[in-house]
Scaffold this active site. Structure first.
Site, mmCIF file in Angstrom:
data_model
loop_
_atom_site.group_PDB
_atom_site.id
_atom_site.type_symbol
_atom_site.label_atom_id
_atom_site.label_comp_id
_atom_site.label_asym_id
_atom_site.label_seq_id
_atom_site.Cartn_x
_atom_site.Cartn_y
_atom_site.Cartn_z
ATOM 1 N N GLU A 48 0.772 -1.208 -0.202
ATOM 2 C CA GLU A 48 0.061 0.074 -0.019
ATOM 3 C C GLU A 48 1.141 1.258 0.110
ATOM 4 O OE1 GLU A 48 -3.894 -0.114 -0.604
ATOM 5 O OE2 GLU A 48 -3.250 -2.054 0.732
ATOM 6 N N THR A 49 0.080 2.024 -0.895
ATOM 7 C CA THR A 49 0.936 3.592 -0.563
ATOM 8 C C THR A 49 0.056 4.690 -0.820
ATOM 9 O OG1 THR A 49 2.829 3.500 -2.715
ATOM 10 C CG2 THR A 49 2.196 4.957 -2.372
#
Length: 296
Positions: A48-49
Site C-alpha cells: 500500500e501507498t
C-alpha cells in the site's frame, strides 16, 4: 515537485516486521493526477501507498482532519487498515501533531485514529460481519486454497468482497503456516469479481501453538491473500480484521480479541467490537525511512 514520503512498518514495534506502507504528504492534490498517484504506488511497490491530503490547509502538525487515499501497486482501494496506522503514526509520532485524535475522510467514510500506549494507534473502522457462504459455489477456488478435510466453514463479506475460510480446530499453527496456495491459480479460479481477497483463519489455543512471545494466547490467527489487488499475501491487514474480528466475536462470544496475522513478517492486532456496528483496531508501528519523492 517534491513529495515528503515515509516508510512505516505497521502492526509491529520492530523494524522489518509487520506490514510496510509508504506514506505521502500532499499539500495540493490538484498537482497530482490519478495516473501519477498510481505510478508512485507502482514505483514504491509496497502492498500500500497512502496519500494524506491536507484539504483544509491547516498543516500536518496542527490539523485534525485530512483526506486519505490508498493505492496498491495496481489499483486504488476503499479501505486499508495498516496504511491508516502508518499514516497516523507519521502525524502523531514523527510530525508531533498536537491533536488528541485525527479523522481521515475516505471512500469508506470518516475514520478516527487516536494515540494508544505505548507508541500505538487505535483506529475506528466499520465492522463487516460475514455471512455463511455455500462451499459448492466456491469449490474451484477452495481446491487451491485448502484441502477439503481441513475446512471447517466458509463465510463471505459482501461489503468488502472478502472470503473467510475457517480451518478445522484439529489443525495446528504449523499446519496453518505451512499452507502455500498458488495465487495465480486463485485468480484463474475466481474471475467473476465477487472475491477480492481470501482470509484463512484458525481458532487460537495454547495447545495448537497460538501464543505470542510473552505466552499470551491469541483468540485467532489468520493469513490474507489478495492477488486480485496485486498482493499475493499481505503481511498484516487491518481491513481483513473488520471481517475476521466480527466472525470470531460472534463465535467466541467476546468483544475484546487478540489476533495475529501469520505471514512471513507477521503482526499483532488488538480488536474491540463496539455496539454501534464499528470496531477499534489497535496496533503499533515502526517508522523506518523518511525522504523526498522527486516528481517531474
Amino acid at each position: 515537485m517534491e513529495l515528503p514520503i515515509y516508510t512505516v512498518d505497521a502492526f509491529t514495534d520492530v523494524p522489518f516486521q509487520g506490514n510496510p506502507a509508504a506514506v505521502c504528504l500532499v499539500n495540493n492534490e490538484k498537482l497530482l493526477s490519478e495516473e501519477k498517484l498510481q505510478q508512485i504506488a507502482a514505483e514504491m511497490n509496497l502492498s500500500e501507498t497512502v496519500y494524506i491530503i491536507d484539504t483544509q490547509q491547516t498543516g500536518f502538525t496542527l490539523g485534525d482532519r485530512f483526506r486519505i487515499r490508498w493505492f496498491t501497486p495496481t489499483n486504488e482501494v476503499n479501505l486499508c487498515g495498516h496504511a491508516t496506522v502508518a499514516s497516523a503514526s507519521v502525524l502523531f509520532y514523527q510530525l508531533n501533531n498536537q491533536s488528541d485524535r485525527i479523522t481521515f475522510d475516505s471512500a469508506s467514510g470518516p475514520l478516527i485514529t487516536e494515540r494508544a500506549q505505548p507508541n500505538g494507534i487505535t483506529m475506528n473502522f466499520p465492522l463487516n460481519p460475514p455471512e455463511r457462504q455455500d462451499e459448492e459455489e466456491m469449490s474451484k477456488l477452495l481446491q487451491i486454497v485448502l484441502p477439503k478435510n481441513k475446512i471447517h466453514s466458509l463465510h463471505y463479506s459482501q461489503s468488502t468482497k472478502k472470503l473467510l475460510v475457517r480451518m478445522t480446530d484439529h489443525c495446528t499453527r504449523l499446519d496453518f503456516e505451512s499452507l502455500r496456495p498458488d495465487t495465480t491459480a486463485m485468480m484463474n479460479a475466481e474471475s467473476t469479481g465477487k472475491v477480492k481477497g481470501v482470509i484463512i483463519t484458525l481458532k487460537g489455543t495454547i495447545d495448537n501453538g497460538c501464543v505470542d512471545k510473552t505466552g499470551e494466547e491469541y483468540d485467532f490467527i489468520s493469513r490474507y491473500f489478495a492477488p486480485w489487488n496485486g498482493i499475493p499475501e499481505d503481511p498484516v491487514t487491518g481491513s481483513a480484521h473488520t471481517v475476521s474480528g466480527a466472525y470470531w466475536s460472534d463465535v467466541l462470544k467476546k468483544k475484546s480479541l487478540y489476533a495475529r496475522q501469520c505471514s512471513k513478517r507477521g503482526g499483532d492486532i488488538r480488536i474491540q467490537i463496539k455496539d454501534d456496528g464499528r470496531v477499534n483496531l489497535t496496533g503499533q508501528s515502526a517508522i523506518v525511512l523518511k525522504g523526498t519523492f522527486m516528481i517531474s
